[in-house]
Design a protein around this motif. Structure first.
Motif, PDB file in Angstrom:
ATOM      1  N   ALA A 235       0.831  -1.201   0.000  1.00 17.96           N
ATOM      2  CA  ALA A 235       0.000   0.000   0.000  1.00 17.96           C
ATOM      3  C   ALA A 235       0.867   1.254   0.000  1.00 17.96           C
ATOM      4  O   ALA A 235       0.389   2.346  -0.256  1.00 17.96           O
ATOM      5  CB  ALA A 235      -0.931   0.007   1.206  1.00 17.96           C
ATOM      6  N   ASP A 236       2.154   1.094   0.276  1.00 19.97           N
ATOM      7  CA  ASP A 236       3.091   2.210   0.334  1.00 19.97           C
ATOM      8  C   ASP A 236       3.759   2.373  -1.030  1.00 19.97           C
ATOM      9  O   ASP A 236       4.454   1.476  -1.505  1.00 19.97           O
ATOM     10  CB  ASP A 236       4.140   1.924   1.415  1.00 19.97           C
ATOM     11  N   LYS A 237       3.538   3.505  -1.672  1.00 16.41           N
ATOM     12  CA  LYS A 237       4.080   3.722  -3.024  1.00 16.41           C
ATOM     13  C   LYS A 237       5.603   3.640  -3.036  1.00 16.41           C
ATOM     14  O   LYS A 237       6.196   3.103  -3.965  1.00 16.41           O
ATOM     15  CB  LYS A 237       3.615   5.066  -3.571  1.00 16.41           C
ATOM     16  N   GLU A 238       6.246   4.140  -1.987  1.00 26.28           N
ATOM     17  CA  GLU A 238       7.702   4.080  -1.922  1.00 26.28           C
ATOM     18  C   GLU A 238       8.189   2.631  -1.876  1.00 26.28           C
ATOM     19  O   GLU A 238       9.164   2.272  -2.536  1.00 26.28           O
ATOM     20  CB  GLU A 238       8.204   4.828  -0.685  1.00 26.28           C
ATOM     21  N   ALA A 239       7.488   1.793  -1.125  1.00 23.24           N
ATOM     22  CA  ALA A 239       7.852   0.376  -1.052  1.00 23.24           C
ATOM     23  C   ALA A 239       7.678  -0.291  -2.419  1.00 23.24           C
ATOM     24  O   ALA A 239       8.513  -1.099  -2.836  1.00 23.24           O
ATOM     25  CB  ALA A 239       7.019  -0.331   0.003  1.00 23.24           C
ATOM     26  N   LEU A 240       6.616   0.052  -3.113  1.00 20.09           N
ATOM     27  CA  LEU A 240       6.403  -0.500  -4.448  1.00 20.09           C
ATOM     28  C   LEU A 240       7.514  -0.090  -5.400  1.00 20.09           C
ATOM     29  O   LEU A 240       8.018  -0.904  -6.172  1.00 20.09           O
ATOM     30  CB  LEU A 240       5.063  -0.038  -5.007  1.00 20.09           C
ATOM     31  N   GLU A 241       7.908   1.177  -5.338  1.00 20.43           N
ATOM     32  CA  GLU A 241       8.989   1.650  -6.196  1.00 20.43           C
ATOM     33  C   GLU A 241      10.290   0.928  -5.870  1.00 20.43           C
ATOM     34  O   GLU A 241      11.054   0.568  -6.772  1.00 20.43           O
ATOM     35  CB  GLU A 241       9.176   3.155  -6.043  1.00 20.43           C
ATOM     36  N   LEU A 242      10.535   0.703  -4.584  1.00 17.60           N
ATOM     37  CA  LEU A 242      11.740   0.002  -4.167  1.00 17.60           C
ATOM     38  C   LEU A 242      11.761  -1.425  -4.702  1.00 17.60           C
ATOM     39  O   LEU A 242      12.770  -1.887  -5.249  1.00 17.60           O
ATOM     40  CB  LEU A 242      11.854  -0.003  -2.637  1.00 17.60           C
ATOM     41  N   VAL A 243      10.655  -2.132  -4.567  1.00 15.11           N
ATOM     42  CA  VAL A 243      10.577  -3.512  -5.050  1.00 15.11           C
ATOM     43  C   VAL A 243      10.725  -3.561  -6.565  1.00 15.11           C
ATOM     44  O   VAL A 243      11.452  -4.395  -7.114  1.00 15.11           O
ATOM     45  CB  VAL A 243       9.254  -4.174  -4.601  1.00 15.11           C
ATOM     46  N   ARG A 244      10.067  -2.647  -7.233  1.00 13.29           N
ATOM     47  CA  ARG A 244      10.151  -2.600  -8.693  1.00 13.29           C
ATOM     48  C   ARG A 244      11.586  -2.334  -9.147  1.00 13.29           C
ATOM     49  O   ARG A 244      12.093  -2.991 -10.059  1.00 13.29           O
ATOM     50  CB  ARG A 244       9.218  -1.521  -9.205  1.00 13.29           C
ATOM     51  N   SER A 245      12.248  -1.389  -8.508  1.00 11.86           N
ATOM     52  CA  SER A 245      13.633  -1.079  -8.841  1.00 11.86           C
ATOM     53  C   SER A 245      14.553  -2.254  -8.529  1.00 11.86           C
ATOM     54  O   SER A 245      15.466  -2.566  -9.292  1.00 11.86           O
ATOM     55  CB  SER A 245      14.103   0.153  -8.062  1.00 11.86           C
ATOM     56  N   TYR A 246      14.288  -2.912  -7.415  1.00  9.94           N
ATOM     57  CA  TYR A 246      15.091  -4.065  -6.997  1.00  9.94           C
ATOM     58  C   TYR A 246      15.084  -5.142  -8.075  1.00  9.94           C
ATOM     59  O   TYR A 246      16.134  -5.679  -8.450  1.00  9.94           O
ATOM     60  CB  TYR A 246      14.545  -4.609  -5.674  1.00  9.94           C
ATOM     61  N   TYR A 247      13.909  -5.457  -8.607  1.00  8.76           N
ATOM     62  CA  TYR A 247      13.820  -6.506  -9.614  1.00  8.76           C
ATOM     63  C   TYR A 247      14.310  -6.062 -10.989  1.00  8.76           C
ATOM     64  O   TYR A 247      14.493  -6.896 -11.870  1.00  8.76           O
ATOM     65  CB  TYR A 247      12.404  -7.072  -9.681  1.00  8.76           C
ATOM     66  N   ALA A 248      14.559  -4.779 -11.163  1.00  8.92           N
ATOM     67  CA  ALA A 248      15.126  -4.289 -12.416  1.00  8.92           C
ATOM     68  C   ALA A 248      16.647  -4.436 -12.430  1.00  8.92           C
ATOM     69  O   ALA A 248      17.272  -4.337 -13.482  1.00  8.92           O
ATOM     70  CB  ALA A 248      14.737  -2.828 -12.626  1.00  8.92           C
ATOM     71  N   ILE A 249      17.247  -4.710 -11.273  1.00  6.07           N
ATOM     72  CA  ILE A 249      18.691  -4.878 -11.149  1.00  6.07           C
ATOM     73  C   ILE A 249      19.069  -6.277 -11.633  1.00  6.07           C
ATOM     74  O   ILE A 249      18.369  -7.239 -11.326  1.00  6.07           O
ATOM     75  CB  ILE A 249      19.131  -4.683  -9.670  1.00  6.07           C
ATOM     76  N   PRO A 250      20.180  -6.427 -12.347  1.00  5.72           N
ATOM     77  CA  PRO A 250      20.621  -7.768 -12.758  1.00  5.72           C
ATOM     78  C   PRO A 250      20.779  -8.693 -11.539  1.00  5.72           C
ATOM     79  O   PRO A 250      21.152  -8.247 -10.455  1.00  5.72           O
ATOM     80  CB  PRO A 250      21.976  -7.513 -13.422  1.00  5.72           C
ATOM     81  N   GLU A 251      20.487  -9.972 -11.749  1.00  2.00           N
ATOM     82  CA  GLU A 251      20.388 -10.920 -10.641  1.00  2.00           C
ATOM     83  C   GLU A 251      21.640 -10.984  -9.757  1.00  2.00           C
ATOM     84  O   GLU A 251      21.528 -10.984  -8.537  1.00  2.00           O
ATOM     85  CB  GLU A 251      20.063 -12.321 -11.160  1.00  2.00           C
ATOM     86  N   ASN A 252      22.828 -11.008 -10.357  1.00  3.51           N
ATOM     87  CA  ASN A 252      24.037 -11.102  -9.523  1.00  3.51           C
ATOM     88  C   ASN A 252      24.210  -9.864  -8.642  1.00  3.51           C
ATOM     89  O   ASN A 252      24.585  -9.967  -7.476  1.00  3.51           O
ATOM     90  CB  ASN A 252      25.278 -11.357 -10.379  1.00  3.51           C
ATOM     91  N   GLN A 253      23.906  -8.698  -9.169  1.00  5.53           N
ATOM     92  CA  GLN A 253      23.990  -7.473  -8.376  1.00  5.53           C
ATOM     93  C   GLN A 253      22.864  -7.424  -7.345  1.00  5.53           C
ATOM     94  O   GLN A 253      23.053  -6.923  -6.241  1.00  5.53           O
ATOM     95  CB  GLN A 253      23.922  -6.243  -9.275  1.00  5.53           C
ATOM     96  N   ARG A 254      21.714  -7.953  -7.710  1.00  6.88           N
ATOM     97  CA  ARG A 254      20.576  -7.980  -6.794  1.00  6.88           C
ATOM     98  C   ARG A 254      20.891  -8.824  -5.566  1.00  6.88           C
ATOM     99  O   ARG A 254      20.564  -8.450  -4.442  1.00  6.88           O
ATOM    100  CB  ARG A 254      19.346  -8.522  -7.534  1.00  6.88           C
ATOM    101  N   ARG A 255      21.557  -9.953  -5.762  1.00  5.82           N
ATOM    102  CA  ARG A 255      21.942 -10.797  -4.618  1.00  5.82           C
ATOM    103  C   ARG A 255      22.874 -10.045  -3.675  1.00  5.82           C
ATOM    104  O   ARG A 255      22.732 -10.129  -2.455  1.00  5.82           O
ATOM    105  CB  ARG A 255      22.631 -12.076  -5.104  1.00  5.82           C
ATOM    106  N   ARG A 256      23.825  -9.318  -4.240  1.00  2.00           N
ATOM    107  CA  ARG A 256      24.765  -8.560  -3.404  1.00  2.00           C
ATOM    108  C   ARG A 256      24.045  -7.442  -2.660  1.00  2.00           C
ATOM    109  O   ARG A 256      24.313  -7.187  -1.484  1.00  2.00           O
ATOM    110  CB  ARG A 256      25.903  -8.011  -4.259  1.00  2.00           C
ATOM    111  N   LEU A 257      23.111  -6.784  -3.331  1.00  2.00           N
ATOM    112  CA  LEU A 257      22.330  -5.737  -2.686  1.00  2.00           C
ATOM    113  C   LEU A 257      21.488  -6.312  -1.558  1.00  2.00           C
ATOM    114  O   LEU A 257      21.378  -5.731  -0.477  1.00  2.00           O
ATOM    115  CB  LEU A 257      21.431  -5.027  -3.703  1.00  2.00           C
ATOM    116  N   PHE A 258      20.911  -7.482  -1.786  1.00  2.00           N
ATOM    117  CA  PHE A 258      20.104  -8.148  -0.771  1.00  2.00           C
ATOM    118  C   PHE A 258      20.952  -8.464   0.459  1.00  2.00           C
ATOM    119  O   PHE A 258      20.534  -8.218   1.597  1.00  2.00           O
ATOM    120  CB  PHE A 258      19.491  -9.434  -1.345  1.00  2.00           C
TER     121      PHE A 258
END
Length: 122
Positions: A89-112
């Motif tokens: 319900a939080d637009k900022e959280a949605l933007e964060l999740v959307r941006s997160y999945y736009a990151i290449p998988e190997n970089q996403r794992r490191r960010l996680f």
């Protein structure tokens, strides 16, 4: 009067549409209706028929059950404004999740991993 289930389903439609980067117009075209009808579904003003929900699930690449997830946990708490405890319900959280999945998988794992370390420290 809006029914709480229609509100919940509409919010799930809106969140999923937003997460996949689809406009109301694009979703409407895929299911063969006008975008104004999508607006009414998303606000819970109009009830979505089973066949239309099936079409939207296909267009949004989710099972029909996706639209009902979380409903049983909040049946008594649903209001027309928000679903308590629903992070989507939080637009900022949605933007964060959307941006997160736009990151290449190997970089996403490191960010996680970085986020997990930072949250343990905080």
């Amino acid at each position: 009067m809006k029914h709480p289930v229609d509100i919940h389903v509409g919010k799930r439609v809106r969140h999923r549409r937003w997460m996949v980067g689809m406009t109301q117009q694009q979703l409407a075209e895929q299911v063969g209706i006008k975008f104004q009808q999508i607006q009414k579904y998303e606000t819970g003003m109009n009830r979505v028929s089973a066949s239309r929900l099936w079409d939207m699930a296909s267009a949004l690449s989710v099972p029909v059950s996706f639209f009902f997830e979380g409903l049983e946990d909040h049946t008594d708490e649903i209001t027309s404004d928000t679903i308590p405890g629903d992070i989507l319900a939080d637009k900022e959280a949605l933007e964060l999740v959307r941006s997160y999945y736009a990151i290449p998988e190997n970089q996403r794992r490191r960010l996680f991993e970085l986020a997990r370390v930072l949250s343990d420290v905080a």
